[in-house]
Design an enzyme around this catalytic site. Sequence first.
Site, short mmCIF file in Angstrom:
data_model
loop_
_atom_site.label_atom_id
_atom_site.label_comp_id
_atom_site.label_asym_id
_atom_site.label_seq_id
_atom_site.Cartn_x
_atom_site.Cartn_y
_atom_site.Cartn_z
N TYR A 135 0.90 -1.16 0.00
CA TYR A 135 0.00 0.00 0.00
C TYR A 135 0.93 1.20 0.00
CZ TYR A 135 -4.14 2.57 1.89
OH TYR A 135 -5.20 3.42 2.11
N HIS A 140 -2.19 7.48 -3.17
CA HIS A 140 -3.30 6.54 -3.04
C HIS A 140 -3.73 6.43 -1.57
CE1 HIS A 140 -5.85 3.04 -3.53
NE2 HIS A 140 -5.12 2.37 -2.65
N ARG A 149 -11.36 8.31 6.57
CA ARG A 149 -11.00 8.94 7.85
C ARG A 149 -10.58 10.37 7.56
NH1 ARG A 149 -8.22 4.19 7.58
NH2 ARG A 149 -6.47 5.40 6.81
N GLU A 205 -7.37 -2.14 -9.63
CA GLU A 205 -6.26 -1.39 -9.04
C GLU A 205 -5.04 -1.54 -9.94
OE1 GLU A 205 -5.81 -2.64 -4.93
OE2 GLU A 205 -7.30 -1.17 -4.28
N GLU A 207 -1.37 -1.75 -10.52
CA GLU A 207 -0.22 -2.07 -9.67
C GLU A 207 0.94 -2.62 -10.50
OE1 GLU A 207 -0.85 -4.00 -5.99
OE2 GLU A 207 -2.97 -3.39 -5.84
N GLN A 246 -15.23 -4.76 0.87
CA GLN A 246 -14.04 -4.31 1.60
C GLN A 246 -14.40 -3.42 2.78
OE1 GLN A 246 -11.29 -2.32 -1.04
NE2 GLN A 246 -9.79 -1.90 0.54
N TYR A 250 -13.06 -5.01 6.30
CA TYR A 250 -11.60 -4.78 6.42
C TYR A 250 -11.12 -4.53 7.84
CZ TYR A 250 -11.28 0.33 6.95
OH TYR A 250 -11.33 1.61 7.43
N THR A 363 -1.96 0.11 -5.24
CA THR A 363 -2.42 1.02 -6.28
C THR A 363 -1.44 2.17 -6.46
OG1 THR A 363 -4.65 0.50 -5.61
CG2 THR A 363 -4.37 2.42 -7.02
CA CA Z 1 -4.09 -3.69 -4.01
#
Ligand code: CA
Length: 431
Positions: A135, A140, A149, A205, A207, A246, A250, A363
């Site tokens: 991550y 991102h 948040r 995503e 990547e 998600q 999560y 991402t």
């Molecule tokens: Ca990912």
Amino acid sequence: MSPSIRSSWVEGSSSPGGDFPLQNLPLGVVAAEGRGRRVGVRIGDFVVDVRTLAECGLLERLERRIIDSLAGESLAPFMALGKSAWRAARAEFTRLLSADCGELRDHPKRGDIVLPEWGLSVQLPCEIGDYTDFYASLHHATNVGSMFRPNQPLLPNWKHLPIGYHGRSSSIVPSGTAVVRPCGQTVASDDGPPSFGPTKLLDYEVEVGALIGRGNALGSPIAVASALDHVFGLVLLNDWSARDVQKWEYQPLGPFLAKNFASTLSGWVVSLDALEPFRIPLPARADGDPQPLPYLRGEGDVLFDIQLELLVASAAMRERKMPACRVSLGNYRDMYWSVAQMVAHHTSGGCNLRTGDLLASGTVSGSDPLSRGCLLERTWRGTQPITLSDGSERKFLQDGDEVILRAWCERPGAARIGFGECRGIVLPART
Ligand code: CA
């Protein structure tokens, strides 16, 4: 292409805009009618069948163990040999395919060795071992964090270590595999109760994945300075994600079913040697950002200047033969944490990496809206839909959408290095 750049005798391989010139020579595994799976070297629109090349006696300059490692249905035995073997093979493929070398070009069995790409189907390069998804893009993490948040987009640990989670390798599929819309638990309000059904918020995503070549022993961390010696090469990855699933699942342990239904991998593994002209130092940390701890610093800590393009074609667009629509254009150089730091951090507690493990970047997003590497960010949670060229709007993916990820490196004086494609069509949920 500039005259100073070496070219190949393979027709069309030096054409401008091509992904696979002589300077690239990525490896992969292809399936061919009547031959089964073979390790292949991609050049232009052709693939060299390495086993047949060896059987014709054209690899005799290489050590026997290298030739044997390339003769099976997976790249893993070759990947496990390490960098000196990778370099020896790459040098030999380069020699045989160079414009001034006639050994393969004039060989009577050339038509049996050099196969047109369109007759082959791309497979996974090897069995993917453990899959870790990071991550590691600041843009991102900040964008997504600010949606969920607003008061604390980045948690206190984020700038101190590359955050990641252990993903699922059984559902990693090669480019071209259709992906079924997953079902899962979702909630209408934050506290539930949940219902079960097809995800309404299917996303991709963008990547970049690093495939581990040679691993490390359990309990023996890899330093940043030697981390890239363990990386066989880079591939493209679409980490398909069900955002509504998600959101509900999560916490407290991270993504689970929202991510484990499919991830699509591109077929051609681009070596770090091919990417050498495009390597750039990891930028200095911005004012106010903490310096990484010593174990996350070292020479070899680099990024690569790789353009990442994401396109979508709806079923209606494909039916009308319309080209796929560019939805995003980002760059891997915008990453906050490098591959070397990911490898060093992953192993810092003693964890062993093994041949065929996949470390994905997370991402990749940049500072401008076009560079955002998933629809969650690109449409800002669906509040800013995008319009495809057939006039339809997208907040998230619809059934029939084809998602195509492409990547390439370009700069004056160097041959263009491309990654080919990572593509998949969304099929309706099986309810
Ligand atoms: Ca990912």
